[in-house]
Every structure is written in structure tokens, then in C-alpha cells.
Design a protein around this motif. Structure first.
Motif, PDB file in Angstrom:
ATOM      1  N   ALA A 126       6.159   0.691 -15.367  1.00 41.32           N
ATOM      2  CA  ALA A 126       6.390  -0.676 -14.891  1.00 41.32           C
ATOM      3  C   ALA A 126       6.263  -1.693 -16.021  1.00 41.32           C
ATOM      4  CB  ALA A 126       5.395  -1.016 -13.777  1.00 41.32           C
ATOM      5  N   ASP A 127       6.935  -2.816 -15.843  1.00 40.59           N
ATOM      6  CA  ASP A 127       6.880  -3.940 -16.777  1.00 40.59           C
ATOM      7  C   ASP A 127       5.638  -4.769 -16.467  1.00 40.59           C
ATOM      8  OD1 ASP A 127       7.199  -6.261 -18.270  1.00 40.59           O
ATOM      9  OD2 ASP A 127       9.323  -6.498 -17.750  1.00 40.59           O
ATOM     10  N   ARG A 128       4.684  -4.794 -17.375  1.00 43.65           N
ATOM     11  CA  ARG A 128       3.416  -5.495 -17.157  1.00 43.65           C
ATOM     12  C   ARG A 128       3.503  -6.987 -17.430  1.00 43.65           C
ATOM     13  NH1 ARG A 128      -1.656  -2.133 -19.201  1.00 43.65           N
ATOM     14  NH2 ARG A 128      -2.607  -3.671 -17.859  1.00 43.65           N
ATOM     15  N   ASP A 129       4.648  -7.477 -17.884  1.00 41.17           N
ATOM     16  CA  ASP A 129       4.800  -8.894 -18.188  1.00 41.17           C
ATOM     17  C   ASP A 129       5.398  -9.698 -17.035  1.00 41.17           C
ATOM     18  OD1 ASP A 129       3.772  -8.621 -20.797  1.00 41.17           O
ATOM     19  OD2 ASP A 129       5.719  -7.950 -21.523  1.00 41.17           O
ATOM     20  N   VAL A 130       5.761  -9.036 -15.952  1.00 42.08           N
ATOM     21  CA  VAL A 130       6.397  -9.720 -14.822  1.00 42.08           C
ATOM     22  C   VAL A 130       5.352 -10.510 -14.034  1.00 42.08           C
ATOM     23  CG1 VAL A 130       7.640  -9.385 -12.647  1.00 42.08           C
ATOM     24  CG2 VAL A 130       8.206  -7.974 -14.633  1.00 42.08           C
ATOM     25  N   LEU A 131       5.638 -11.794 -13.803  1.00 41.37           N
ATOM     26  CA  LEU A 131       4.761 -12.639 -12.994  1.00 41.37           C
ATOM     27  C   LEU A 131       5.443 -13.107 -11.715  1.00 41.37           C
ATOM     28  CD1 LEU A 131       3.029 -14.820 -15.735  1.00 41.37           C
ATOM     29  CD2 LEU A 131       2.240 -12.675 -14.705  1.00 41.37           C
ATOM     30  N   GLN A 132       6.786 -13.136 -11.727  1.00 45.91           N
ATOM     31  CA  GLN A 132       7.542 -13.541 -10.540  1.00 45.91           C
ATOM     32  C   GLN A 132       8.729 -12.602 -10.372  1.00 45.91           C
ATOM     33  OE1 GLN A 132       8.649 -17.660 -10.964  1.00 45.91           O
ATOM     34  NE2 GLN A 132       6.573 -18.384 -10.617  1.00 45.91           N
ATOM     35  N   THR A 133       9.115 -12.403  -9.116  1.00 46.13           N
ATOM     36  CA  THR A 133      10.238 -11.515  -8.824  1.00 46.13           C
ATOM     37  C   THR A 133      10.910 -11.943  -7.530  1.00 46.13           C
ATOM     38  OG1 THR A 133      10.865  -9.186  -8.623  1.00 46.13           O
ATOM     39  CG2 THR A 133       8.821  -9.850  -7.536  1.00 46.13           C
ATOM     40  N   HIS A 134      12.105 -11.449  -7.317  1.00 47.10           N
ATOM     41  CA  HIS A 134      12.767 -11.625  -6.031  1.00 47.10           C
ATOM     42  C   HIS A 134      12.320 -10.461  -5.158  1.00 47.10           C
ATOM     43  CE1 HIS A 134      15.492 -14.806  -7.398  1.00 47.10           C
ATOM     44  NE2 HIS A 134      15.645 -14.105  -8.515  1.00 47.10           N
ATOM     45  N   THR A 147       3.774  -9.942  -3.547  1.00 49.38           N
ATOM     46  CA  THR A 147       4.800  -8.924  -3.331  1.00 49.38           C
ATOM     47  C   THR A 147       4.210  -7.526  -3.533  1.00 49.38           C
ATOM     48  OG1 THR A 147       5.553  -8.629  -5.627  1.00 49.38           O
ATOM     49  CG2 THR A 147       6.465 -10.517  -4.400  1.00 49.38           C
ATOM     50  N   ARG A 148       5.049  -6.528  -3.294  1.00 48.11           N
ATOM     51  CA  ARG A 148       4.694  -5.135  -3.567  1.00 48.11           C
ATOM     52  C   ARG A 148       5.413  -4.645  -4.820  1.00 48.11           C
ATOM     53  NH1 ARG A 148       1.802  -1.880   0.419  1.00 48.11           N
ATOM     54  NH2 ARG A 148       2.752  -0.319  -0.906  1.00 48.11           N
ATOM     55  N   SER A 149       5.881  -5.556  -5.643  1.00 42.51           N
ATOM     56  CA  SER A 149       6.630  -5.220  -6.844  1.00 42.51           C
ATOM     57  C   SER A 149       5.819  -4.306  -7.763  1.00 42.51           C
ATOM     58  CB  SER A 149       6.973  -6.506  -7.603  1.00 42.51           C
ATOM     59  OG  SER A 149       7.527  -6.186  -8.867  1.00 42.51           O
ATOM     60  N   PRO A 150       6.469  -3.283  -8.350  1.00 48.63           N
ATOM     61  CA  PRO A 150       5.757  -2.446  -9.312  1.00 48.63           C
ATOM     62  C   PRO A 150       5.506  -3.181 -10.628  1.00 48.63           C
ATOM     63  CG  PRO A 150       8.044  -1.755  -9.143  1.00 48.63           C
ATOM     64  CD  PRO A 150       7.824  -2.816  -8.091  1.00 48.63           C
ATOM     65  N   GLY A 151       6.349  -4.141 -10.970  1.00 46.45           N
ATOM     66  CA  GLY A 151       6.156  -4.937 -12.182  1.00 46.45           C
ATOM     67  C   GLY A 151       5.092  -5.977 -11.920  1.00 46.45           C
ATOM     68  N   ARG A 152       3.986  -5.904 -12.679  1.00 48.85           N
ATOM     69  CA  ARG A 152       2.846  -6.807 -12.492  1.00 48.85           C
ATOM     70  C   ARG A 152       1.846  -6.572 -13.618  1.00 48.85           C
ATOM     71  NH1 ARG A 152       2.761  -6.244  -7.282  1.00 48.85           N
ATOM     72  NH2 ARG A 152       0.929  -7.502  -6.959  1.00 48.85           N
ATOM     73  N   PRO A 153       0.866  -7.468 -13.816  1.00 48.33           N
ATOM     74  CA  PRO A 153      -0.061  -7.314 -14.935  1.00 48.33           C
ATOM     75  C   PRO A 153      -0.801  -5.969 -14.970  1.00 48.33           C
ATOM     76  CG  PRO A 153      -0.237  -9.513 -14.026  1.00 48.33           C
ATOM     77  CD  PRO A 153       0.659  -8.730 -13.100  1.00 48.33           C
ATOM     78  N   ASN A 154      -1.265  -5.498 -13.842  1.00 49.97           N
ATOM     79  CA  ASN A 154      -1.902  -4.184 -13.733  1.00 49.97           C
ATOM     80  C   ASN A 154      -1.138  -3.402 -12.668  1.00 49.97           C
ATOM     81  OD1 ASN A 154      -4.123  -4.263 -15.618  1.00 49.97           O
ATOM     82  ND2 ASN A 154      -5.013  -5.805 -14.275  1.00 49.97           N
ATOM     83  N   PRO A 155      -0.195  -2.577 -13.091  1.00 50.29           N
ATOM     84  CA  PRO A 155       0.717  -1.935 -12.137  1.00 50.29           C
ATOM     85  C   PRO A 155       0.084  -0.778 -11.372  1.00 50.29           C
ATOM     86  CG  PRO A 155       1.229  -1.224 -14.353  1.00 50.29           C
ATOM     87  CD  PRO A 155       0.151  -2.258 -14.477  1.00 50.29           C
ATOM     88  N   ILE A 156      -0.790  -1.138 -10.444  1.00 52.01           N
ATOM     89  CA  ILE A 156      -1.435  -0.149  -9.587  1.00 52.01           C
ATOM     90  C   ILE A 156      -0.583   0.006  -8.332  1.00 52.01           C
ATOM     91  CG2 ILE A 156      -3.483   0.387  -8.210  1.00 52.01           C
ATOM     92  CD1 ILE A 156      -5.068  -1.294 -10.299  1.00 52.01           C
ATOM     93  N   GLY A 157      -0.173   1.229  -8.060  1.00 53.59           N
ATOM     94  CA  GLY A 157       0.603   1.519  -6.860  1.00 53.59           C
ATOM     95  C   GLY A 157      -0.319   1.842  -5.703  1.00 53.59           C
ATOM     96  N   LEU A 158       0.061   1.415  -4.531  1.00 54.20           N
ATOM     97  CA  LEU A 158      -0.697   1.650  -3.301  1.00 54.20           C
ATOM     98  C   LEU A 158       0.258   2.296  -2.317  1.00 54.20           C
ATOM     99  CD1 LEU A 158      -3.394   0.982  -1.792  1.00 54.20           C
ATOM    100  CD2 LEU A 158      -2.274  -1.115  -1.045  1.00 54.20           C
ATOM    101  N   HIS A 159      -0.023   3.542  -1.943  1.00 54.09           N
ATOM    102  CA  HIS A 159       0.895   4.321  -1.125  1.00 54.09           C
ATOM    103  C   HIS A 159       0.153   4.935   0.046  1.00 54.09           C
ATOM    104  CE1 HIS A 159       3.221   4.338  -4.946  1.00 54.09           C
ATOM    105  NE2 HIS A 159       2.061   4.628  -5.477  1.00 54.09           N
ATOM    106  N   ARG A 160       0.657   4.723   1.253  1.00 52.98           N
ATOM    107  CA  ARG A 160       0.086   5.345   2.448  1.00 52.98           C
ATOM    108  C   ARG A 160       0.906   6.607   2.711  1.00 52.98           C
ATOM    109  NH1 ARG A 160      -2.775   1.918   6.029  1.00 52.98           N
ATOM    110  NH2 ARG A 160      -3.741   3.200   7.616  1.00 52.98           N
ATOM    111  N   VAL A 161       0.257   7.769   2.727  1.00 57.93           N
ATOM    112  CA  VAL A 161       0.955   9.038   2.894  1.00 57.93           C
ATOM    113  C   VAL A 161       0.287   9.877   3.976  1.00 57.93           C
ATOM    114  CG1 VAL A 161       1.730   9.092   0.482  1.00 57.93           C
ATOM    115  CG2 VAL A 161      -0.382  10.272   1.125  1.00 57.93           C
ATOM    116  N   ILE A 162       1.047  10.833   4.487  1.00 57.62           N
ATOM    117  CA  ILE A 162       0.509  11.816   5.430  1.00 57.62           C
ATOM    118  C   ILE A 162       0.552  13.173   4.751  1.00 57.62           C
ATOM    119  CG2 ILE A 162       0.833  12.974   7.653  1.00 57.62           C
ATOM    120  CD1 ILE A 162       2.020  10.315   8.669  1.00 57.62           C
ATOM    121  N   VAL A 163      -0.575  13.857   4.753  1.00 57.71           N
ATOM    122  CA  VAL A 163      -0.652  15.202   4.189  1.00 57.71           C
ATOM    123  C   VAL A 163       0.060  16.153   5.147  1.00 57.71           C
ATOM    124  CG1 VAL A 163      -2.203  17.082   3.494  1.00 57.71           C
ATOM    125  CG2 VAL A 163      -2.852  14.689   3.052  1.00 57.71           C
TER     126      VAL A 163
END
Length: 140
Positions: free
Chosen positions: A68-76, A91-107
Motif C-alpha cells: 500500500a501507498d503510505r503517503d495517501v491522506l485522501q481518496t475517493h 474509509t477502508r482504503s488500503p492506502g494510509r499512513p499505517n496500512p493495517i488491514g482489517l478482515h472479517r473471515v469465517i474459518v
């Protein structure tokens, strides 16, 4: 408020995502938009932390969106340019200062001691896994 940038914050991945998604351009924005199943390969040092996780469990997977691009501060939002520019913290954008993804999954299956098969995960192959948490719903 001043952040002490000299203080290091060290996070070590506990595993890696294995997926048929190979490039960011292949990945849907959200799992429900057609993401394939995936494997969560957890380092054997953390096998004990998987105790009692079983098919049907709903987990929150925290990932490091390493491309992810860590320099993104705004997005559409949703990549839709008809939606006004919006701060990434709304937003849920992957581009952000600390690109931590949050995913809800079913095993859907346990495969060996340290591999979980999950349904619909939008993370690409090779994405580092930072943590797993059981998903809870409010009682009532």
C-alpha cells in the motif's frame, strides 16, 4: 499532541496469507465483492495460539498491507471518483499512513497444525498477518 518518533514500534508478523490473488489490481475492495477463499499460514511458533479455533469460527484478521501507498491522506471511497475526496481515516482504503488491514473471515477448515482455510479474503498472496482475534457479536 506530539508523537515521539524516536520510540520504535516493532510488530512481527505471525504468518502470511496464501491466495490466488497475486496483484493489488486483482483484489476486490471488500471480501463480499467476490474475494476468493484463502489460507492463513501461521508460523509454527504460534501453533498453541490456534488452540480451539475450528471451522465455523468467525475471526478478525489484522494484516500489514505491505504494498500500500503510505503517503495517501485522501481518496475517493471505493475508487469512485463521483464520491468527493475523503480523508482515509473515514474509509477502508488500503492506502494510509499505517496500512493495517482489517478482515472479517469465517474459518472453513483446519489444515494441519498451523493453517486455516478461510472463505472470502480480499488480501493478496504474501500479505503478512499481524494478529488474529475472535469476532464477537453483542449479546441480546
Amino acid at each position: 499532541m506530539h508523537m515521539d518518533e524516536d520510540e520504535p514500534y516493532v510488530v512481527h508478523p505471525i504468518g502470511v496469507v496464501r491466495s490466488t490473488l497475486r496483484a493489488i489490481s486483482d483484489a476486490p475492495n471488500q471480501a463480499f465483492e467476490g474475494a476468493p477463499e484463502a489460507l492463513l499460514e501461521i508460523d509454527s511458533a504460534f501453533a498453541g495460539a490456534l488452540h480451539r479455533i475450528e471451522p465455523g469460527d468467525e475471526l478478525i484478521v489484522l494484516t500489514w498491507l505491505h504494498l500500500a501507498d503510505r503517503d495517501v491522506l485522501q481518496t475517493h471511497p471505493m475508487g469512485d471518483e463521483r464520491i468527493p475526496l475523503t480523508g482515509v481515516f473515514r474509509t477502508r482504503s488500503p492506502g494510509r499512513p499505517n496500512p493495517i488491514g482489517l478482515h472479517r473471515v469465517i474459518v472453513t477448515a483446519r489444515e494441519g497444525e498451523t493453517t486455516l482455510r478461510v472463505a472470502a479474503l480480499e488480501a493478496i498472496d504474501g500479505t503478512p498477518i499481524l494478529d488474529l482475534k475472535i469476532a464477537i457479536r453483542p449479546r441480546g
